[in-house]
Write an enzyme that holds these catalytic residues in place. Structure first.
Site, short mmCIF file in Angstrom:
data_model
loop_
_atom_site.label_atom_id
_atom_site.label_comp_id
_atom_site.label_asym_id
_atom_site.label_seq_id
_atom_site.Cartn_x
_atom_site.Cartn_y
_atom_site.Cartn_z
N ARG A 65 10.50 -0.96 3.90
CA ARG A 65 10.32 -1.49 5.46
C ARG A 65 9.48 -2.63 5.21
NH1 ARG A 65 8.92 2.77 9.33
NH2 ARG A 65 8.00 3.63 7.34
N ASN A 83 13.17 3.11 9.67
CA ASN A 83 14.25 4.40 9.01
C ASN A 83 14.97 5.03 10.05
OD1 ASN A 83 12.66 3.89 6.66
ND2 ASN A 83 11.12 5.15 6.80
#
Length: 140
Positions: A65, A83
C-alpha cells in the site's frame, strides 16, 4: 542558372519556415480556438478517468500500500487503497488516462519490492466529470 538555384533555395526555406510556424501554433496552442471577434477561448484539455482495482498475491505485510500510494502520487493520481480481509489490496484511482494506464501496468507487474503479484483485476476505466478525491491515500 545560379540565380534560379538561389531563389529556389529561398522559396524552400520560406515554405519550411511557414510549415514550422503552423506546426508551432498547432502544438503549443492545441486547446484554444478562435471565437467570435477573434478572441481566444481556452477549452478544458484534461479528461479525468477512474477505475477500481484489486490485487491478489503476496501483497499484505510487504509495504504494498505504501509503495502504491507513492507511485500514484508520482503519476499525479488521486484515490485510495486498502487491505482486505481476503488478503488482497483494493483501491480506486482517478486521473489522466495515460497515467491511469501506467499505474495499471505498475500494479500488474511491479508493486513493492517484496510483493508477489498473482493477479490484478480492474473495473472498466470510465471518464468522470471531475475528481472525487483530493489526493491518493491509504485507508485503514
Amino acid at each position: 542558372m545560379a540565380a534560379n538555384k538561389f531563389f529556389g533555395s529561398i522559396e524552400l526555406r520560406f515554405i519550411n519556415f511557414l510549415l514550422g510556424a503552423i506546426l508551432f501554433c498547432v502544438v503549443y496552442k492545441p486547446h484554444s480556438v478562435i471565437g467570435s471577434k477573434n478572441t481566444l477561448i481556452e477549452m478544458s484539455a484534461k479528461q479525468i478517468f477512474s477505475t477500481d482495482f484489486e490485487i491478489f498475491g503476496k501483497v499484505q505485510g510487504v509495504f504494498f500500500r505504501k509503495h502504491t500510494e507513492k507511485q500514484a502520487k508520482l503519476f499525479g493520481l488521486r484515490g485510495w487503497c486498502m487491505n482486505t480481509s481476503q488478503g488482497t489490496v483494493r483501491g480506486q484511482m482517478e486521473g489522466e488516462l495515460n497515467k491511469v494506464n501506467e499505474m495499471k501496468y505498475w500494479l500488474q507487474t511491479k508493486g513493492s519490492p517484496k510483493s508477489r503479484i498473482d493477479k490484478a483485476v480492474f473495473s472498466e476505466t470510465k471518464e468522470i466529470p471531475d475528481y472525487t478525491f483530493k489526493a491518493f491515500t491509504i485507508k485503514r
